[in-house]
Design a protein around this motif. Structure first.
Motif, PDB file in Angstrom:
ATOM      1  N   ARG A   1      49.982 107.724   6.128  1.00  0.00           N
ATOM      2  CA  ARG A   1      50.393 106.666   5.219  1.00  0.00           C
ATOM      3  C   ARG A   1      50.177 105.303   5.882  1.00  0.00           C
ATOM      4  NH1 ARG A   1      54.454 103.189   4.814  1.00  0.00           N
ATOM      5  NH2 ARG A   1      55.583 102.752   2.883  1.00  0.00           N
ATOM      6  N   PRO A   2      49.523 104.347   5.188  1.00  0.00           N
ATOM      7  CA  PRO A   2      49.343 103.024   5.778  1.00  0.00           C
ATOM      8  C   PRO A   2      50.631 102.200   5.722  1.00  0.00           C
ATOM      9  CG  PRO A   2      48.406 103.071   3.586  1.00  0.00           C
ATOM     10  CD  PRO A   2      48.844 104.481   3.897  1.00  0.00           C
ATOM     11  N   LEU A   3      50.676 101.206   6.553  1.00  0.00           N
ATOM     12  CA  LEU A   3      51.738 100.204   6.495  1.00  0.00           C
ATOM     13  C   LEU A   3      51.587  99.446   5.180  1.00  0.00           C
ATOM     14  CD1 LEU A   3      53.919  98.913   8.453  1.00  0.00           C
ATOM     15  CD2 LEU A   3      52.150  97.229   9.004  1.00  0.00           C
ATOM     16  N   ILE A   4      52.689  99.195   4.476  1.00  0.00           N
ATOM     17  CA  ILE A   4      52.639  98.490   3.185  1.00  0.00           C
ATOM     18  C   ILE A   4      53.527  97.253   3.288  1.00  0.00           C
ATOM     19  CG2 ILE A   4      53.046  98.624   0.706  1.00  0.00           C
ATOM     20  CD1 ILE A   4      52.667 101.653   0.906  1.00  0.00           C
ATOM     21  N   LEU A   5      52.919  96.094   3.072  1.00  0.00           N
ATOM     22  CA  LEU A   5      53.626  94.824   3.230  1.00  0.00           C
ATOM     23  C   LEU A   5      53.397  93.936   2.023  1.00  0.00           C
ATOM     24  CD1 LEU A   5      52.510  94.073   6.901  1.00  0.00           C
ATOM     25  CD2 LEU A   5      54.748  94.898   6.185  1.00  0.00           C
ATOM     26  N   ALA A   6      54.397  93.140   1.694  1.00  0.00           N
ATOM     27  CA  ALA A   6      54.234  92.076   0.705  1.00  0.00           C
ATOM     28  C   ALA A   6      53.973  90.773   1.438  1.00  0.00           C
ATOM     29  CB  ALA A   6      55.487  91.955  -0.163  1.00  0.00           C
ATOM     30  N   SER A   7      53.188  89.907   0.818  1.00  0.00           N
ATOM     31  CA  SER A   7      52.850  88.606   1.387  1.00  0.00           C
ATOM     32  C   SER A   7      53.269  87.536   0.380  1.00  0.00           C
ATOM     33  CB  SER A   7      51.334  88.536   1.654  1.00  0.00           C
ATOM     34  OG  SER A   7      50.913  87.207   1.896  1.00  0.00           O
ATOM     35  N   VAL A   8      54.182  86.640   0.793  1.00  0.00           N
ATOM     36  CA  VAL A   8      54.684  85.632  -0.141  1.00  0.00           C
ATOM     37  C   VAL A   8      54.659  84.261   0.517  1.00  0.00           C
ATOM     38  CG1 VAL A   8      56.159  87.294  -1.331  1.00  0.00           C
ATOM     39  CG2 VAL A   8      57.112  85.933   0.527  1.00  0.00           C
ATOM     40  N   ARG A   9      54.599  83.243  -0.321  1.00  0.00           N
ATOM     41  CA  ARG A   9      54.641  81.860   0.168  1.00  0.00           C
ATOM     42  C   ARG A   9      56.090  81.482   0.486  1.00  0.00           C
ATOM     43  NH1 ARG A   9      53.164  80.215  -5.936  1.00  0.00           N
ATOM     44  NH2 ARG A   9      55.269  80.310  -6.785  1.00  0.00           N
ATOM     45  N   ASP A  10      56.299  80.224   0.818  1.00  0.00           N
ATOM     46  CA  ASP A  10      57.621  79.753   1.219  1.00  0.00           C
ATOM     47  C   ASP A  10      58.616  79.703   0.067  1.00  0.00           C
ATOM     48  OD1 ASP A  10      56.154  77.772  -0.035  1.00  0.00           O
ATOM     49  OD2 ASP A  10      56.942  76.143   1.207  1.00  0.00           O
ATOM     50  N   VAL A  11      58.136  79.488  -1.166  1.00  0.00           N
ATOM     51  CA  VAL A  11      59.000  79.344  -2.336  1.00  0.00           C
ATOM     52  C   VAL A  11      58.575  80.358  -3.393  1.00  0.00           C
ATOM     53  CG1 VAL A  11      59.838  77.795  -4.141  1.00  0.00           C
ATOM     54  CG2 VAL A  11      59.290  76.875  -1.880  1.00  0.00           C
ATOM     55  N   LEU A  12      59.549  81.037  -3.986  1.00  0.00           N
ATOM     56  CA  LEU A  12      59.281  82.002  -5.049  1.00  0.00           C
ATOM     57  C   LEU A  12      59.936  81.549  -6.342  1.00  0.00           C
ATOM     58  CD1 LEU A  12      59.867  85.325  -3.089  1.00  0.00           C
ATOM     59  CD2 LEU A  12      57.673  84.444  -3.896  1.00  0.00           C
ATOM     60  N   ALA A  13      59.390  81.994  -7.448  1.00  0.00           N
ATOM     61  CA  ALA A  13      59.989  81.721  -8.756  1.00  0.00           C
ATOM     62  C   ALA A  13      61.064  82.766  -9.012  1.00  0.00           C
ATOM     63  CB  ALA A  13      58.927  81.767  -9.850  1.00  0.00           C
ATOM     64  N   ARG A  14      62.299  82.316  -9.076  1.00  0.00           N
ATOM     65  CA  ARG A  14      63.416  83.234  -9.270  1.00  0.00           C
ATOM     66  C   ARG A  14      63.492  83.650 -10.732  1.00  0.00           C
ATOM     67  NH1 ARG A  14      69.506  82.557  -6.966  1.00  0.00           N
ATOM     68  NH2 ARG A  14      70.530  84.166  -8.203  1.00  0.00           N
ATOM     69  N   PRO A  15      63.496  84.958 -11.018  1.00  0.00           N
ATOM     70  CA  PRO A  15      63.598  85.396 -12.413  1.00  0.00           C
ATOM     71  C   PRO A  15      64.930  84.978 -13.031  1.00  0.00           C
ATOM     72  CG  PRO A  15      62.893  87.193 -10.982  1.00  0.00           C
ATOM     73  CD  PRO A  15      63.354  86.087 -10.106  1.00  0.00           C
ATOM     74  N   SER A  16      64.905  84.746 -14.331  1.00  0.00           N
ATOM     75  CA  SER A  16      66.133  84.365 -15.023  1.00  0.00           C
ATOM     76  C   SER A  16      67.026  85.569 -15.296  1.00  0.00           C
ATOM     77  CB  SER A  16      65.785  83.678 -16.352  1.00  0.00           C
ATOM     78  OG  SER A  16      64.996  84.525 -17.167  1.00  0.00           O
ATOM     79  N   ARG A  17      66.461  86.763 -15.241  1.00  0.00           N
ATOM     80  CA  ARG A  17      67.220  87.977 -15.546  1.00  0.00           C
ATOM     81  C   ARG A  17      67.547  88.732 -14.263  1.00  0.00           C
ATOM     82  NH1 ARG A  17      63.211  90.352 -19.950  1.00  0.00           N
ATOM     83  NH2 ARG A  17      64.329  92.281 -19.430  1.00  0.00           N
ATOM     84  N   PRO A  18      68.827  88.992 -13.992  1.00  0.00           N
ATOM     85  CA  PRO A  18      69.214  89.664 -12.748  1.00  0.00           C
ATOM     86  C   PRO A  18      68.562  91.026 -12.564  1.00  0.00           C
ATOM     87  CG  PRO A  18      71.137  88.723 -13.830  1.00  0.00           C
ATOM     88  CD  PRO A  18      69.997  88.592 -14.796  1.00  0.00           C
ATOM     89  N   GLU A  19      68.285  91.722 -13.655  1.00  0.00           N
ATOM     90  CA  GLU A  19      67.712  93.060 -13.510  1.00  0.00           C
ATOM     91  C   GLU A  19      66.312  93.014 -12.888  1.00  0.00           C
ATOM     92  OE1 GLU A  19      67.264  91.939 -17.952  1.00  0.00           O
ATOM     93  OE2 GLU A  19      68.734  91.709 -16.328  1.00  0.00           O
ATOM     94  N   ARG A  20      65.625  91.885 -13.061  1.00  0.00           N
ATOM     95  CA  ARG A  20      64.303  91.777 -12.439  1.00  0.00           C
ATOM     96  C   ARG A  20      64.419  91.620 -10.930  1.00  0.00           C
ATOM     97  NH1 ARG A  20      61.178  87.871 -16.858  1.00  0.00           N
ATOM     98  NH2 ARG A  20      60.788  89.536 -18.403  1.00  0.00           N
ATOM     99  N   ILE A  21      65.436  90.907 -10.494  1.00  0.00           N
ATOM    100  CA  ILE A  21      65.673  90.793  -9.054  1.00  0.00           C
ATOM    101  C   ILE A  21      66.018  92.168  -8.489  1.00  0.00           C
ATOM    102  CG2 ILE A  21      67.156  89.746  -7.303  1.00  0.00           C
ATOM    103  CD1 ILE A  21      67.467  87.351  -9.199  1.00  0.00           C
ATOM    104  N   ALA A  22      66.855  92.902  -9.203  1.00  0.00           N
ATOM    105  CA  ALA A  22      67.222  94.247  -8.761  1.00  0.00           C
ATOM    106  C   ALA A  22      66.001  95.163  -8.720  1.00  0.00           C
ATOM    107  CB  ALA A  22      68.286  94.824  -9.684  1.00  0.00           C
ATOM    108  N   ALA A  23      65.107  95.020  -9.698  1.00  0.00           N
ATOM    109  CA  ALA A  23      63.904  95.854  -9.723  1.00  0.00           C
ATOM    110  C   ALA A  23      63.008  95.551  -8.531  1.00  0.00           C
ATOM    111  CB  ALA A  23      63.139  95.639 -11.031  1.00  0.00           C
ATOM    112  N   THR A  24      62.920  94.275  -8.161  1.00  0.00           N
ATOM    113  CA  THR A  24      62.141  93.913  -6.982  1.00  0.00           C
ATOM    114  C   THR A  24      62.731  94.553  -5.740  1.00  0.00           C
ATOM    115  OG1 THR A  24      61.462  91.810  -7.949  1.00  0.00           O
ATOM    116  CG2 THR A  24      61.366  91.993  -5.556  1.00  0.00           C
ATOM    117  N   GLY A  25      64.056  94.477  -5.607  1.00  0.00           N
ATOM    118  CA  GLY A  25      64.702  95.102  -4.458  1.00  0.00           C
ATOM    119  C   GLY A  25      64.464  96.598  -4.406  1.00  0.00           C
TER     120      GLY A  25
END
Length: 683
Positions: A130-154
């Protein structure tokens, strides 16, 4: 070496692709085999030697309609195109056989393309090994307005990702300023510093200054048509002041018709050109840069040292650029003109003022001091070696080299842990409280402070400067539970003569003037910051923690019920006192983290003494990442100890509280009273 696959789809501008390409070049330069998969519109990418570029059937958007995908001809994207994209992406994975897979922005964004990114991640997880899997993000992210989307990301991160590369400097702008960072996410974050697409060597300084005085205004608007309103306003501003020269650079993705329109509208003192490869050289000699606040533009500004007026892109309720711009402004590195206030007259005024200041500004590349800093105050450099550090982080995770040094070093907590254990064994309760100074406005640093209080469960006493606080601060704090507001002087203005330690309410002025300022401070704080159910506490926190003894004695007659400084003060009848004793900022040595060993030794001595409430004093506006990390660790350790009793300011300064000074019995590394800090920044 290793094989790396980076997957990116840019939809509005080309910033995401530019950053991903810079990472690809850094991996290739380090000897790794790199596949860069791009799903946005094709763009010219220089210096891709040794990199395999895979172009998916492209998609794009118009304006900020991120959920309405279009094909290159402008038609809505059909299911067949999405299926073809997914198939090509999975083919690229199979062909590359990578040991590391990096998804740009996913799972924090690109929800409209989540299906293909999820398919890539699932296929990568199924590979053996299995390869290493990483996310790459900038310094600022757009916060979703719906809490369930944040939970889904987690949930996605927990299920499939080994880490998150955050391409920013936490000392400037931590991810928590724009996205909720809980303990699970914090454990996955690896800050790399900003990724410089120009591939300057790690640690390189900004461009050298110009041979002569700075001159002219350079206007840029990113690669897309989103900068057209700014460029149009700049040309009209140029017409208002024919004595200044303007150069307006237009992105390559801007349609030719719009480019020709701008050229036709240009007055004689303005030149309109397509974006140029020598952009930084232009900035290095300019009196002013007028631009949006996109990621790559900000890196260009930090490298060049050019004075900047930022007009952040805010269409479609975008908040990324506004947060980045205001963060730079808070550091004294730029000025901000909100997009809603953009107009020719405002731009012309800013340009004229920039020329007037140009001769007095530091050489190009020097960090400009933040408002309120003492001349020459040291400031930690902003990390701009994100591409090289990203390679180091991934190589460490793959076991190819020793782990890269952490931006936040570990600490030896054993002296404090031992003291807490002794107190618990003796059945002693040690009271602690937390005060933070210098609040005037909502800032990313304030958001981080409030998030830390919420995460650790600590009540916070926030000392606000009434003369600088406005409706925005009152509105932001209105619903904050567990928060007490204290009165931090009047204007936080130094009235001490040259050579004396700074003080606003020190013994340098007549008592009548001091009393008048103290009375005005309390009245102004109540007028500006009082809210139903959460009034301002009548507790004075003197700026720089210095107060004339005669004024302290007058405070009860002025309506104050409490006083808080640093260390003990003489008792005053009718005035409750609770002071701070632990300050983690090294005010005399660059304003970074003070010696952690000495600080933790002082905290351990406070626990052993147990003679009164021990105060932690923080300064959210100036703390670097190491200081934030130590404060969080300290708060968490204290909160978990059965020997610690956490108090809030409303209790310490309640009517009828003792007028005997609440001290920590002379706590210091050697048992001597702690020295008062002579700060080089507001405190």
């Amino acid at each position: 070496m290793s094989r790396v696959l980076i997957a990116v789809t840019h939809l509005l501008g080309a910033g995401h692709l530019t950053r991903a390409a810079a990472l690809a070049r850094a991996f290739a330069a380090a000897g790794h085999g790199v596949t860069l998969v791009s799903g946005g519109m094709p763009a010219a990418l220089p210096r891709l030697s040794g990199i395999r570029l895979v172009q998916l059937p492209p998609v794009r958007i118009v304006g900020t309609a991120f959920t309405a995908l279009l094909d290159p001809e402008g038609a809505p994207v059909a299911a067949e195109r999405l299926a073809a994209r997914r198939a090509r992406l999975l083919d690229a994975l199979a062909e590359a056989a990578p040991e590391a897979v990096i998804t740009e922005l996913h799972p924090f964004g690109r929800r409209v393309l989540a299906g293909e990114f999820d398919a890539l991640v699932e296929a990568a997880r199924a590979r053996r090994p299995r390869p290493l899997i990483l996310a790459s993000v900038r310094d600022v992210l757009a916060r979703p307005s719906r809490p369930e989307r944040i939970a889904a990301t987690g949930a996605r991160l927990a299920a499939a990702f080994d880490g998150v590369l955050v391409h920013g400097d936490p000392d400037l702008l931590p991810l928590g300023a724009s996205w909720p960072v809980d303990a699970a996410l914090a454990a996955r974050l690896a800050y790399t510093g900003y990724v410089d697409e120009a591939e300057a060597p790690p640690g390189a300084a900004a461009l050298p200054g110009p041979a002569g005085p700075r001159a002219g205004i350079v206007v840029s608007g990113g690669s897309s048509a989103a900068g057209l309103p700014l460029q149009t306003a700049a040309l009209r501003a140029a017409a208002l002041d024919p004595g200044l020269s303007w150069r307006v650079l237009v992105g390559r993705a801007v349609p030719e018709a719009d480019f020709l329109r701008l050229r036709a509208e240009a007055p004689p003192n303005a030149r309109v050109e397509r974006a140029r490869p020598d952009f930084r050289a232009l900035l290095a000699g300019a009196a002013l840069s007028v631009s949006q606040a996109g990621y790559n533009t900000v890196v260009d500004l930090l490298r060049s040292g050019c004075p900047a007026l930022l007009v952040p892109f805010e269409a479609g309720h975008e908040t990324e650029q506004r947060l980045r711009a205001e963060t730079l402004a808070a550091r004294g590195l730029a000025r901000v003109l909100p997009e809603a206030e953009l107009g020719p007259a405002r731009l012309a005024d800013a340009a004229a003022a920039a020329h007037a200041r140009a001769a007095a500004l530091p050489a190009a590349g020097d960090a400009l001091p933040a408002a309120g800093d003492a001349p020459g105050a040291a400031r930690a450099p902003i990390a701009l070696d994100g591409a090289a550090r990203s390679v180091a982080v991934v190589e460490a995770m793959l076991g190819r080299r020793p782990p890269a040094p952490a931006l936040v070093p570990g600490r030896d907590w054993s002296p404090l842990d031992a003291a807490l254990a002794r107190a618990a064994g003796d059945g002693r309760a040690v009271p602690f409280w937390w005060r933070d100074d210098d609040a005037t406005a909502p800032t990313p640093a304030l958001e981080r402070l409030l998030a830390l209080a919420a995460r650790t469960g600590w009540p916070l006493a926030l000392a606000a400067v009434p003369g600088g606080a406005g409706p925005a601060l009152a509105a932001r704090l209105a619903d904050e539970a567990g928060l007490d507001l204290l009165v931090h002087g009047l204007d936080h203005r130094n009235h001490a003569p040259g050579g004396d330690r700074r003080a606003e309410l020190g013994p340098h002025r007549p008592l009548a003037a001091l009393a008048a300022d103290a009375a005005s401070a309390l009245a102004l704080a109540r007028a500006r910051l009082d809210r139903p159910g959460r009034p301002v506490l009548p507790v004075l926190v003197p700026p720089w923690n210095r107060i004339a003894p005669a004024l302290a004695a007058r405070l009860p007659a002025l309506g104050y019920g409490g006083l808080s400084a640093f260390g003990a003060l003489p008792p005053v009848p009718g005035l409750a006192q609770a002071h701070a004793h632990l300050d983690p900022v090294a005010w005399r040595a660059g304003r970074g983290l003070a010696d952690p060993a000495a600080l933790l030794a002082r905290a351990a001595a406070a626990v052993d003494a147990a003679a009164g409430p021990v105060g932690l004093l923080t300064h959210h506006l100036v703390q670097d990442e190491a200081t934030w990390a130590l404060c969080e660790g300290l708060l968490e350790r204290l909160a978990k100890s059965p020997a610690v009793r956490i108090l809030r300011a409303a209790t310490l300064f309640a009517p009828g509280a003792s007028s005997v000074p609440q001290t920590a019995s002379g706590i210091g590394p050697t048992g001597s009273p702690p020295a008062r800090e002579d700060k080089t920044a507001p405190g």
